[in-house]
Every structure is written in C-alpha cells, then in structure tokens.
Design a protein around this motif. Structure first.
Motif, PDB file in Angstrom:
ATOM      1  N   ASP A   1       0.847  -1.194   0.000  1.00 50.64           N
ATOM      2  CA  ASP A   1       0.000   0.000   0.000  1.00 50.64           C
ATOM      3  C   ASP A   1       0.876   1.234   0.000  1.00 50.64           C
ATOM      4  OD1 ASP A   1      -2.807  -0.979   2.004  1.00 50.64           O
ATOM      5  OD2 ASP A   1      -2.752  -0.177  -0.043  1.00 50.64           O
ATOM      6  N   PRO A   2       0.684   2.130  -0.937  1.00 52.51           N
ATOM      7  CA  PRO A   2       1.525   3.334  -0.915  1.00 52.51           C
ATOM      8  C   PRO A   2       1.302   4.107   0.376  1.00 52.51           C
ATOM      9  CG  PRO A   2       0.296   3.196  -2.960  1.00 52.51           C
ATOM     10  CD  PRO A   2      -0.237   2.121  -2.083  1.00 52.51           C
ATOM     11  N   GLU A   3       2.322   4.760   0.850  1.00 57.11           N
ATOM     12  CA  GLU A   3       2.291   5.575   2.072  1.00 57.11           C
ATOM     13  C   GLU A   3       2.180   4.738   3.341  1.00 57.11           C
ATOM     14  OE1 GLU A   3       2.552   9.183   1.564  1.00 57.11           O
ATOM     15  OE2 GLU A   3       2.977   8.278  -0.373  1.00 57.11           O
ATOM     16  N   MET A   4       2.060   3.437   3.215  1.00 56.18           N
ATOM     17  CA  MET A   4       1.954   2.593   4.408  1.00 56.18           C
ATOM     18  C   MET A   4       3.321   2.003   4.741  1.00 56.18           C
ATOM     19  SD  MET A   4      -1.202   1.942   5.670  1.00 56.18           S
ATOM     20  CE  MET A   4      -1.152   3.655   6.053  1.00 56.18           C
ATOM     21  N   PRO A   5       3.521   1.499   5.966  1.00 48.80           N
ATOM     22  CA  PRO A   5       4.822   0.914   6.310  1.00 48.80           C
ATOM     23  C   PRO A   5       5.218  -0.197   5.345  1.00 48.80           C
ATOM     24  CG  PRO A   5       3.522   1.204   8.278  1.00 48.80           C
ATOM     25  CD  PRO A   5       2.641   1.590   7.141  1.00 48.80           C
ATOM     26  N   ILE A   6       6.509  -0.257   5.075  1.00 47.62           N
ATOM     27  CA  ILE A   6       7.026  -1.195   4.082  1.00 47.62           C
ATOM     28  C   ILE A   6       7.248  -2.554   4.726  1.00 47.62           C
ATOM     29  CG2 ILE A   6       9.012  -1.690   2.614  1.00 47.62           C
ATOM     30  CD1 ILE A   6       9.370   1.282   2.272  1.00 47.62           C
ATOM     31  N   LYS A   7       6.625  -3.565   4.175  1.00 49.58           N
ATOM     32  CA  LYS A   7       6.837  -4.917   4.723  1.00 49.58           C
ATOM     33  C   LYS A   7       7.217  -5.853   3.585  1.00 49.58           C
ATOM     34  CE  LYS A   7       4.096  -4.484   8.848  1.00 49.58           C
ATOM     35  NZ  LYS A   7       4.900  -3.322   9.221  1.00 49.58           N
ATOM     36  N   CYS A   8       8.291  -5.507   2.881  1.00 50.79           N
ATOM     37  CA  CYS A   8       8.706  -6.327   1.742  1.00 50.79           C
ATOM     38  C   CYS A   8      10.036  -6.977   2.049  1.00 50.79           C
ATOM     39  CB  CYS A   8       8.864  -5.449   0.499  1.00 50.79           C
ATOM     40  SG  CYS A   8       7.432  -4.416   0.167  1.00 50.79           S
ATOM     41  N   GLU A   9      10.041  -8.310   2.087  1.00 46.26           N
ATOM     42  CA  GLU A   9      11.282  -9.002   2.426  1.00 46.26           C
ATOM     43  C   GLU A   9      12.368  -8.770   1.411  1.00 46.26           C
ATOM     44  OE1 GLU A   9       9.687 -12.967   4.432  1.00 46.26           O
ATOM     45  OE2 GLU A   9      11.648 -13.139   3.449  1.00 46.26           O
ATOM     46  N   LEU A  10      11.982  -8.724   0.129  1.00 43.45           N
ATOM     47  CA  LEU A  10      12.987  -8.540  -0.915  1.00 43.45           C
ATOM     48  C   LEU A  10      13.714  -7.214  -0.734  1.00 43.45           C
ATOM     49  CD1 LEU A  10      11.112  -9.883  -4.037  1.00 43.45           C
ATOM     50  CD2 LEU A  10      13.144 -10.841  -2.993  1.00 43.45           C
ATOM     51  N   PHE A  11      12.961  -6.180  -0.362  1.00 40.85           N
ATOM     52  CA  PHE A  11      13.581  -4.888  -0.114  1.00 40.85           C
ATOM     53  C   PHE A  11      14.563  -4.997   1.046  1.00 40.85           C
ATOM     54  CE2 PHE A  11      14.126  -0.473  -0.346  1.00 40.85           C
ATOM     55  CZ  PHE A  11      13.954   0.126   0.889  1.00 40.85           C
ATOM     56  N   ASP A  12      14.159  -5.672   2.119  1.00 40.27           N
ATOM     57  CA  ASP A  12      15.034  -5.862   3.284  1.00 40.27           C
ATOM     58  C   ASP A  12      16.340  -6.527   2.894  1.00 40.27           C
ATOM     59  OD1 ASP A  12      12.387  -6.687   5.645  1.00 40.27           O
ATOM     60  OD2 ASP A  12      13.330  -4.780   5.150  1.00 40.27           O
ATOM     61  N   THR A  13      16.198  -7.639   2.162  1.00 40.89           N
ATOM     62  CA  THR A  13      17.400  -8.411   1.800  1.00 40.89           C
ATOM     63  C   THR A  13      18.339  -7.587   0.942  1.00 40.89           C
ATOM     64  OG1 THR A  13      15.710 -10.030   1.292  1.00 40.89           O
ATOM     65  CG2 THR A  13      17.990 -10.798   1.270  1.00 40.89           C
ATOM     66  N   HIS A  14      17.789  -6.952  -0.093  1.00 47.08           N
ATOM     67  CA  HIS A  14      18.660  -6.212  -1.000  1.00 47.08           C
ATOM     68  C   HIS A  14      19.268  -4.997  -0.341  1.00 47.08           C
ATOM     69  CE1 HIS A  14      16.846  -8.787  -4.068  1.00 47.08           C
ATOM     70  NE2 HIS A  14      17.937  -8.525  -4.757  1.00 47.08           N
ATOM     71  N   LEU A  15      18.525  -4.361   0.560  1.00 51.86           N
ATOM     72  CA  LEU A  15      19.073  -3.200   1.253  1.00 51.86           C
ATOM     73  C   LEU A  15      20.227  -3.632   2.153  1.00 51.86           C
ATOM     74  CD1 LEU A  15      18.597  -0.186   1.526  1.00 51.86           C
ATOM     75  CD2 LEU A  15      17.223  -0.655   3.530  1.00 51.86           C
ATOM     76  N   ALA A  16      20.062  -4.784   2.824  1.00 51.05           N
ATOM     77  CA  ALA A  16      21.137  -5.283   3.692  1.00 51.05           C
ATOM     78  C   ALA A  16      22.379  -5.555   2.864  1.00 51.05           C
ATOM     79  CB  ALA A  16      20.682  -6.545   4.404  1.00 51.05           C
ATOM     80  N   GLU A  17      22.167  -6.082   1.645  1.00 51.31           N
ATOM     81  CA  GLU A  17      23.304  -6.359   0.783  1.00 51.31           C
ATOM     82  C   GLU A  17      23.992  -5.070   0.351  1.00 51.31           C
ATOM     83  OE1 GLU A  17      22.116  -9.053  -2.388  1.00 51.31           O
ATOM     84  OE2 GLU A  17      24.096  -8.679  -3.277  1.00 51.31           O
ATOM     85  N   LEU A  18      23.176  -4.055   0.054  1.00 49.48           N
ATOM     86  CA  LEU A  18      23.732  -2.775  -0.383  1.00 49.48           C
ATOM     87  C   LEU A  18      24.555  -2.146   0.740  1.00 49.48           C
ATOM     88  CD1 LEU A  18      23.661  -0.471  -2.568  1.00 49.48           C
ATOM     89  CD2 LEU A  18      21.751   0.465  -1.307  1.00 49.48           C
ATOM     90  N   VAL A  19      23.999  -2.166   1.940  1.00 45.75           N
ATOM     91  CA  VAL A  19      24.697  -1.557   3.074  1.00 45.75           C
ATOM     92  C   VAL A  19      25.951  -2.350   3.421  1.00 45.75           C
ATOM     93  CG1 VAL A  19      24.499  -1.112   5.541  1.00 45.75           C
ATOM     94  CG2 VAL A  19      22.669  -0.461   4.033  1.00 45.75           C
ATOM     95  N   GLY A  20      25.872  -3.664   3.205  1.00 43.81           N
ATOM     96  CA  GLY A  20      27.034  -4.491   3.489  1.00 43.81           C
ATOM     97  C   GLY A  20      28.214  -4.199   2.599  1.00 43.81           C
ATOM     98  N   GLN A  21      27.962  -3.560   1.466  1.00 45.46           N
ATOM     99  CA  GLN A  21      29.056  -3.229   0.549  1.00 45.46           C
ATOM    100  C   GLN A  21      30.030  -2.225   1.140  1.00 45.46           C
ATOM    101  OE1 GLN A  21      27.408  -1.703  -3.137  1.00 45.46           O
ATOM    102  NE2 GLN A  21      28.282  -3.450  -4.163  1.00 45.46           N
TER     103      GLN A  21
END
Lengths: 202, 191, 159
Positions: free
Chosen positions: B170-190
């Motif tokens: 839902d736009p404007e609602m809290p983000i609950k997407c696992e794929l986003f979590d995983t990829h963001l963790a990978e990005l930050v891990g760089q």
C-alpha cells in the motif's frame, strides 16, 4: 522549438547531454526487455476481460483502465526518478520533452511527437506513431464508438505527474483504432500543487 | 563508514521503514522513531527558511547560472569500497544502478547533520520521499557526503523496484517487503 | 572562507542574545548586528538546532554525550558549540568549511568569556523578568569590546 535538442541544463561542468540521447542510452543499456507479443497479448486480455466483466459498458471500461493506469503511474514515477535523477522541469514545454523523449522511450520504446500547443501554453498533444499496446488489434463495431483502447496510458501520465505536484488532465482525442487519422493524447496542466512541493527545493 | 540505521519517510512525514544494521547502536523505541521522522520532516522545511540573507540576495540578483545552485553529486562506483557489485540489481541492467553524476533535488533543505558520535544524511526525492542514513562516523568530508548520497540514491532504486512494483504494498503505508530488506542489507554491506 | 552569520543563544529557552549577519558576500562591513528583523530567523534557527540536538541525544550510545556539531543543507553549513552552561554559539558558513569548531571555541573562550563574563558591568544573564526567562527575552549583548573583538576576529573570514 527544435524537437531533438532540448538539453538538460543541470550540469555546471561537463558536456550537456540531450534528452534524446539520455533516453536512448537508458533504453538500450539499462532496462530489461520482454517479448513484445507477450506484452500486447497481456494487455489485450485485460481489456477484453474488462469488457466482459462490465458487460460491454465501455464508459466503465474506460474509467477502469484510467484508474488502473493511475495506480501504475504513482508507482512508476519512483522508478523513473530513481533511474534517471532528472531535475524538476522548469516549464510545461520541458515536461513534454521529458515525457516524450525519456519516459515513453524508456518504458515503451516509442517517442511520441509533441505538438498542438494551446494558446496559453498550458496544454499539448502527444502523437503516437506506433502503439505497442495495440499491435494487431481491431475494435468491434460497438467498441469502436466508445472505447479508448489505450486509456491506461492516460491514467499512468496523470498518476505520475500528480506525484511530482502537477495536477493534469490527460485524455484521448483520437485513435487510429477508432478510424481516426492519428493516435493523439492531450495533456492539460490545471495547476502546480505548490503547497505539496517538498521543502528544500528552490 | 558503517551505516547504523536506514529510515524511509513518506511525503507526509510518516515513518514507513526503519532498520538497524549495527546491533550495538542506540536503541530507540518505535514511537521514538516515529517522532524522529516527524521532526526531520519539519526541520527539512525550516532549514530552507534559515538560508542566510547573503545567499538569498545573490540568488535573486540573477546568478542562476552560478556554480552553487546546479552542483552535481559525483558518482562513486561501488560506494568507494573494493567490494563487488550487487548480485542482482532487479530491473537495472549494466554494471551499477547508475553511472553518472546527478543533480540533487534537495537544494536548500536539510541534508546532513553531524554530532559527536554519528552523521545523519538525508536524501529527498522529487516526490517528497526521504531516505535517511545514520552512520557511525562523524564527518563533513565531501567524499563521505558523496558516498552517502550515492548510497541513498541506490536505496531509492531498490525502493522503486521491490516496493513500488510489489502489488500488495500500500503506498504511504509501512514497508513490509522481504525482498527490499534483503537487498538493502546487501547494499549496506558493501560499505 | 565565507561566513554568513554568527548567533548566540542563551539557556533561557532560546533567547537570542547576539546576532551578526553579513548580508553581502565578501564585504565584512556589510550586514546587521542584533537586528530586529532577524528575530524570526533566530527563532527558526533555535528551533532547528533544538530539534536536531534532542534527536542526537536520543541516538547516543550508553552513558556518553552525543552533542550536535554541524547541520548542512545544499547551500550552507551551521556549526554549533553547546556549552555546559547552556549557551549555544552558532556560525553559518558556506559548504567548503568542514569544521569550524576551533573558531567557535575561540569565540567562546577568548572573546565571550573575556569581554562579557569577566566584565562585571556586563550582565551574563540577559533575562530579567519571568517572561524573558521563558523565551521572550530581548536583551542583547551591546558590549563594545565584545562587538569589536568579534569584528576583528570574524571580519577577515567573511571573504
């Protein structure tokens, strides 16, 4: 106004890239592609299913396509901005160039012509020479009077522009599927939503 | 530079995403993070109001082509670290999400805060979405600022892919997407 | 170096007790001192520093103080020194200045302390009534030595 050399005036150093080259480069190198037939068939099945569901009330089908397009537009704008990082457009003329040379190019690989400006420059038309949504489509007699087959595009433009604080109306004026000379979408700027512009922009 | 937390704030100032990457960092309750998001929203606006008169005057006297307003943020490949690129960049093809310097949409609003122990970087998009990164290194060095801006723009690219294209979000609602979590963790891990 | 303005806030809910703004770039004799027009800007600046300072204190690790140092936008950078006595020294500069904490410390220890604190005829508490203590203060540092020292020290940095 020359159609192929609108430049992005964002750089203080380095070569100015034209919008056309920019859009072409992203289309060629930075986006994944799918099979065109699959795309046409998928869209066609959506339209035809809507016609069945609404029992051939084409006004409702048009509205539904518009609503679906709106929902796509409010999300697609983030992809567009994240991918291109283009600065805010100074004028509606620049907006029309960005829509035609970058947005349509990146997402549909077509570059509609911009034209038919209104007297006070608040509305313009996009002329689509080719429309990947409607390849091989022929409208039945009853639909040909009322249905705007690619109405989803109008919704997409409206949704996307609203997210960058431009309140616009977008509608089809003409469609080759309905026997017209060309496929023409009209975009009219109602107002810039000044109070919603994020703080911190000049 | 190690990233402690990433926040995403929607255009109305509501917190839609918050993730800690360093477990030993400060622990704020979710309520406190909500307040933080709202405060940042307000401060972004106030910061542009407090722009010194000297800058306002020179902006008005037609120096639109001056260097300062149209400065580009340089592209920092691999975020300055020797690690490889991400394994899967979603819909972005090529070596990296983007490979050119880019203008900032946030010219006069708040961008960067440093304290004794941390730095906070804020990236605002044209649609009013704000990405905030809190890092454990307190620095105003221009290179570090560029790295942070690049990181936040890549987070925006991930958002455009894994959150916007998720039909159940839902736009404007809290983000609950696992794929986003995983990829963001990978990005930050760089980093 | 380009310095745009210098502000001092006291501990009574953000009374601005001194402000000096250089309104023309590279012109060290331009601008205003303790101007009434800067009242609103002073309040906004105080609010911004206050909010970000409370955020940074919440984000601090166990037991240690996390004091705010700089606030930057795409156009300027604010450097902040918060003393234990509740005074805030704020300096607005261009983005090229990465760390002006030594300038602020000099302003505090060599200029403010020597000309205001050590001068018995100058108040250190500029709020006299209750309402002034609650953020409606209006008294400013008008001490000649202080003003002159600030001009001598910061003037050359305006260019």
């Amino acid at each position: 106004m020359s159609a192929n050399s609108a430049s992005i005036s964002a750089s203080s150093a380095g070569p100015k890239k034209s919008l056309k080259t920019f859009g072409d480069d992203i289309w060629k190198n930075k986006t994944a592609k799918i099979n065109a037939e699959l795309f046409t068939l998928t869209y066609g099945s959506i339209v035809s299913q809507l016609c069945t569901d609404f029992e051939r009330d084409f006004k409702k089908v048009n509205s539904q396509l518009y609503a679906m397009g709106y929902n796509i537009g409010v999300r697609l704008i983030e992809d567009f901005l994240a991918r291109t990082a283009l600065p805010r457009c100074d004028s509606l003329a620049q907006t029309s160039e960005v829509i035609s040379k970058c947005a349509f190019k990146i997402f549909l690989n077509v570059t509609p012509q911009v034209g038919n400006w209104s007297n006070n420059k608040d509305a313009f038309s996009l002329f689509l020479d080719e429309n990947p949504l409607s390849d091989f489509v022929e409208l039945p007699m009853d639909a040909a009077k009322e249905l705007w087959y690619s109405n989803i595009l109008c919704g997409v433009l409206r949704g996307a522009l609203e997210m960058v604080q431009m309140d616009c109306d977008v509608w089809f004026v003409n469609d080759v599927l309905r026997g017209g000379q060309s496929t023409e979408m009209r975009v009219k700027l109602n107002r810039i939503m000044k109070d919603e512009i994020p703080a911190g922009e000049d | 530079m190690a990233i402690q937390t990433i926040l995403v704030i929607n255009k109305s100032g509501g917190l839609v995403y918050q993730r800690d990457f360093i477990k030993t960092g400060a622990k704020l309750s979710s309520n406190e993070y909500l307040i933080l998001a709202g405060t940042l929203q307000g401060v972004v606006a106030i910061a542009s109001q407090v722009t010194p008169k000297a800058l306002q005057i020179s902006a008005k006297t037609g120096s639109k082509t001056a260097n300062e307003p149209s400065q580009l943020i340089p592209y920092v490949g691999s975020l300055g670290a020797p690690a490889q690129n991400l394994s899967d960049m979603g819909s972005f093809m090529g070596q990296d999400f983007f490979n050119e310097s880019f203008p900032s949409w946030n010219q006069s609003g708040l961008k960067h805060v440093t304290t004794d122990q941390l730095s906070m970087f804020l990236y605002q998009t044209l649609t009013g979405l704000k990405f905030v990164a809190i890092s454990t290194q307190s620095t105003t060095n221009a290179m570090a600022v560029s790295i942070a801006e690049n990181l936040l723009r890549k987070a925006y690219c991930l958002y455009a892919d894994y959150v916007m294209k998720n039909p159940f979000h839902d736009p404007e609602m809290p983000i609950k997407c696992e794929l986003f979590d995983t990829h963001l963790a990978e990005l930050v891990g760089q980093l | 170096m380009a310095i745009y303005s210098f502000w001092i806030f006291d501990r009574h809910l953000g009374n601005c007790i001194f402000d000096r703004e250089w309104t023309l770039k590279s012109n060290q004799s331009s601008g205003t001192t303790n101007s009434k027009l800067n009242e609103d800007t002073a309040k906004l600046l105080y609010g911004m520093v206050f909010s970000l300072r409370s955020i940074s204190q919440k984000l601090s690790g166990e037991g240690s103080h996390n004091e705010i140092r700089t606030i930057s936008t795409g156009k300027y950078r604010a450097h902040i020194l918060c003393t234990a006595s509740g005074l805030w020294f704020v300096l607005l500069s261009d983005l090229k200045q990465e760390d002006l904490s030594h300038v602020l410390r000099y302003l505090y220890s060599e200029i403010y302390v020597k000309t205001v604190v050590h001068n018995w005829f100058s108040p250190v508490d500029f709020a006299e009534s209750d309402s002034e203590k609650r953020g409606q203060g209006f008294r400013k540092i008008r001490n000649r030595n202080f003003l002159a020292s600030v001009e001598r020290f910061l003037g050359p940095m305006v260019n």
